[in-house]
Each structure stands twice: as C-alpha cells, then as structure tokens.
Design a protein around this motif. Structure first.
Motif, mmCIF file in Angstrom:
data_model
loop_
_atom_site.group_PDB
_atom_site.id
_atom_site.type_symbol
_atom_site.label_atom_id
_atom_site.label_comp_id
_atom_site.label_asym_id
_atom_site.label_seq_id
_atom_site.Cartn_x
_atom_site.Cartn_y
_atom_site.Cartn_z
ATOM 1 N N SER A 113 8.759 -10.587 9.355
ATOM 2 C CA SER A 113 7.691 -11.594 9.348
ATOM 3 C C SER A 113 7.472 -12.124 7.938
ATOM 4 C CB SER A 113 6.399 -10.992 9.896
ATOM 5 O OG SER A 113 5.963 -9.924 9.081
ATOM 6 N N ILE A 114 6.750 -13.237 7.868
ATOM 7 C CA ILE A 114 6.335 -13.805 6.588
ATOM 8 C C ILE A 114 4.821 -13.839 6.571
ATOM 9 C CG2 ILE A 114 6.345 -15.831 5.086
ATOM 10 C CD1 ILE A 114 9.128 -16.503 6.207
ATOM 11 N N ALA A 115 4.222 -13.189 5.565
ATOM 12 C CA ALA A 115 2.764 -13.115 5.443
ATOM 13 C C ALA A 115 2.286 -14.022 4.314
ATOM 14 C CB ALA A 115 2.327 -11.676 5.167
ATOM 15 N N GLU A 116 1.142 -14.623 4.524
ATOM 16 C CA GLU A 116 0.466 -15.413 3.502
ATOM 17 C C GLU A 116 -0.695 -14.566 2.995
ATOM 18 O OE1 GLU A 116 1.763 -18.226 2.498
ATOM 19 O OE2 GLU A 116 3.245 -18.221 4.118
ATOM 20 N N VAL A 117 -0.640 -14.185 1.721
ATOM 21 C CA VAL A 117 -1.680 -13.358 1.126
ATOM 22 C C VAL A 117 -2.485 -14.255 0.189
ATOM 23 C CG1 VAL A 117 -2.188 -11.242 -0.158
ATOM 24 C CG2 VAL A 117 -0.106 -11.379 1.238
ATOM 25 N N LEU A 166 8.404 -14.381 -1.684
ATOM 26 C CA LEU A 166 9.102 -15.659 -1.575
ATOM 27 C C LEU A 166 8.477 -16.726 -2.469
ATOM 28 C CD1 LEU A 166 9.335 -15.756 2.317
ATOM 29 C CD2 LEU A 166 11.186 -15.193 0.721
ATOM 30 N N ARG A 167 7.151 -16.702 -2.588
ATOM 31 C CA ARG A 167 6.419 -17.707 -3.355
ATOM 32 C C ARG A 167 5.251 -17.026 -4.049
ATOM 33 N NH1 ARG A 167 1.786 -19.978 -2.434
ATOM 34 N NH2 ARG A 167 1.705 -19.319 -0.279
ATOM 35 N N GLY A 168 4.990 -17.403 -5.288
ATOM 36 C CA GLY A 168 3.910 -16.812 -6.067
ATOM 37 C C GLY A 168 4.447 -15.775 -7.044
ATOM 38 N N ASP A 169 3.521 -15.212 -7.833
ATOM 39 C CA ASP A 169 3.917 -14.307 -8.917
ATOM 40 C C ASP A 169 3.986 -12.842 -8.522
ATOM 41 O OD1 ASP A 169 4.273 -16.357 -10.738
ATOM 42 O OD2 ASP A 169 2.168 -16.345 -11.335
ATOM 43 N N GLY A 170 3.474 -12.478 -7.348
ATOM 44 C CA GLY A 170 3.610 -11.104 -6.897
ATOM 45 C C GLY A 170 2.299 -10.454 -6.532
ATOM 46 N N VAL A 171 2.416 -9.172 -6.156
ATOM 47 C CA VAL A 171 1.296 -8.361 -5.683
ATOM 48 C C VAL A 171 1.478 -6.959 -6.240
ATOM 49 C CG1 VAL A 171 0.121 -7.433 -3.638
ATOM 50 C CG2 VAL A 171 1.284 -9.640 -3.491
ATOM 51 N N VAL A 172 0.381 -6.320 -6.625
ATOM 52 C CA VAL A 172 0.418 -4.908 -6.997
ATOM 53 C C VAL A 172 -0.282 -4.136 -5.883
ATOM 54 C CG1 VAL A 172 -0.272 -3.157 -8.661
ATOM 55 C CG2 VAL A 172 0.405 -5.428 -9.464
ATOM 56 N N LEU A 173 0.427 -3.145 -5.311
ATOM 57 C CA LEU A 173 -0.138 -2.262 -4.295
ATOM 58 C C LEU A 173 -0.514 -0.945 -4.962
ATOM 59 C CD1 LEU A 173 2.401 -2.760 -1.355
ATOM 60 C CD2 LEU A 173 0.271 -3.996 -1.788
ATOM 61 N N ARG A 174 -1.727 -0.471 -4.651
ATOM 62 C CA ARG A 174 -2.187 0.801 -5.229
ATOM 63 C C ARG A 174 -2.787 1.670 -4.139
ATOM 64 N NH1 ARG A 174 -3.574 -2.830 -9.312
ATOM 65 N NH2 ARG A 174 -2.729 -2.276 -11.357
ATOM 66 N N ASP A 175 -2.559 2.983 -4.296
ATOM 67 C CA ASP A 175 -3.317 3.970 -3.531
ATOM 68 C C ASP A 175 -3.895 4.928 -4.568
ATOM 69 O OD1 ASP A 175 -1.259 5.727 -4.268
ATOM 70 O OD2 ASP A 175 -0.844 6.390 -2.238
ATOM 71 N N ALA A 176 -4.374 6.068 -4.149
ATOM 72 C CA ALA A 176 -5.011 7.003 -5.085
ATOM 73 C C ALA A 176 -4.053 7.502 -6.160
ATOM 74 C CB ALA A 176 -5.593 8.189 -4.315
ATOM 75 N N ASP A 177 -2.740 7.571 -5.854
ATOM 76 C CA ASP A 177 -1.787 8.186 -6.777
ATOM 77 C C ASP A 177 -0.674 7.279 -7.286
ATOM 78 O OD1 ASP A 177 -3.043 10.738 -6.436
ATOM 79 O OD2 ASP A 177 -2.005 10.914 -4.508
ATOM 80 N N GLN A 184 -4.103 -0.824 -1.393
ATOM 81 C CA GLN A 184 -5.007 -1.893 -1.805
ATOM 82 C C GLN A 184 -4.165 -2.886 -2.593
ATOM 83 O OE1 GLN A 184 -8.341 -2.396 -1.059
ATOM 84 N NE2 GLN A 184 -7.912 -0.738 0.372
ATOM 85 N N ALA A 185 -4.262 -4.163 -2.256
ATOM 86 C CA ALA A 185 -3.427 -5.192 -2.871
ATOM 87 C C ALA A 185 -4.224 -6.017 -3.874
ATOM 88 C CB ALA A 185 -2.858 -6.101 -1.796
ATOM 89 N N THR A 186 -3.608 -6.249 -5.035
ATOM 90 C CA THR A 186 -4.158 -7.134 -6.048
ATOM 91 C C THR A 186 -3.107 -8.196 -6.351
ATOM 92 O OG1 THR A 186 -5.380 -5.289 -7.026
ATOM 93 C CG2 THR A 186 -5.133 -7.272 -8.377
ATOM 94 N N LEU A 187 -3.471 -9.450 -6.155
ATOM 95 C CA LEU A 187 -2.539 -10.547 -6.415
ATOM 96 C C LEU A 187 -2.327 -10.722 -7.914
ATOM 97 C CD1 LEU A 187 -3.977 -13.113 -3.863
ATOM 98 C CD2 LEU A 187 -1.901 -11.752 -3.617
#
Length: 188
Positions: free
Chosen positions: A37-41, A60-71, A91-94
C-alpha cells in the motif's frame, strides 16, 4: 504464463488508517498474508500496530519519518527500504513535512520481501509475487519472449505468482521512480 493485473494508481480509493490518523491506498494484497500500500502521512502521531507482521517502508515523497518506541529509533528516509517490526507501538515524527510512504507488510517468517528502486533493468525469478510501480517513468515488462507489455507512468502491475521469469526494463535510464516489490514464500 503469469497472470498480470494492471491498475492506475490514481484510481485507487483511499482507506482510513486503523487508528484514524491518515489514509492509505492498497495496491495488492493476498488475504492476511501480505499487503502492498501507499500511505499519506500528514502529521506526527502513532503508527497502527500489525501483530505478527514484518513491515518494510520506502519513502516516495517528502524528507522522511522517524519512528520511535521506548528503546529504539528508526529513520525512514527517501528511496531507502527499511524493515521493522509491525508489533511495536511506534510513534512517528515527520522530517520537515508530509510524506508518501510505500508499505509492504507480510506475515513474519513466511515471506522474503524485497523493495528495489530500478534505474535500468531487473529480472525477477518465477515462483514469487511481484508488484511493479511505474511512478516517474514507464517500463517494459517481458514475461516471455513473446509476451511483453508496456507499463505507463502512474500505473502498477501485479503478478500474484510468476510462472516464468519477469524482466523489467525502464523506458530510459533515469532516477525517476520505478519500484519493484518481490514477495517470495519461505520454504522449510
């Protein structure tokens, strides 16, 4: 012979995310075994959990995402395939604004998934599923010497199980996005 399904990426209806925080467009799925699938965040927030699934994301488009959990922290950067655990409550941070992300989810341990950005040509062996995304450039799909098809930009080709080798050739040498996803069952 391999059955091929083609679709226009613009014709795929958006689906609301499980957590209600965005939309996705499903290109192909095989029951609950795998999905492409293709997601729009559009904003920071939680990623939906998918228990028992491995995920691969490709910005595909944009500068990216950082995913974080507790560790842990994982960076999803443009044009780089990144595999991570669907069970984790990320948790996602654009990074500098909205992104479009190609996501491939598959049952953990049952499939070997590969996401490749193609600039010239690539061959895909029989016995696996393949999804070809012609985003910025078209391509020629050669299934057998006498079975060739053109895939125009903005379209996708889906092969549920390749019965013969598939050769994919970009219409021109380019850095425009032509993406090939292969999903191979793991035997044994």
């Amino acid at each position: 012979m391999s059955d091929m399904e083609t679709l226009s990426l613009g014709s795929i209806a958006p689906e609301l995310w499980r957590n209600g925080g965005g939309v996705t467009r499903t290109l192909a799925r095989e029951g609950d075994e795998w999905r492409v699938s293709i997601a729009e965040v559009q904003k920071d927030g939680s990623y939906s959990r998918f228990e028992g699934l491995s995920r691969i994301s490709f910005v595909l488009r944009g500068d990216g995402v950082v995913l974080r959990d507790a560790d842990h922290a994982i960076e999803l950067l443009p044009r780089q395939a990144m595999e991570y655990d669907g069970d984790t409550p990320w948790q996602a941070t654009l990074i500098d604004g909205p992104v479009s992300v190609l996501n491939v989810m598959s049952k953990r341990g049952r499939y070997r998934v590969k996401v490749t950005s193609v600039t010239r040509s690539i061959a895909v062996e029989p016995g696996r599923a393949a999804v070809v995304l012609a985003l910025g450039t078209g391509c020629r799909l050669n299934i057998q010497p006498d079975d060739a098809h053109e895939l125009n930009p903005g379209n996708a080709a889906i092969f549920r199980t390749l019965g013969a080798a598939l050769r994919i050739e970009a219409q021109r040498d380019s850095t425009d996005l032509l993406i090939v996803i292969t999903i191979e069952p793991v035997h044994g």
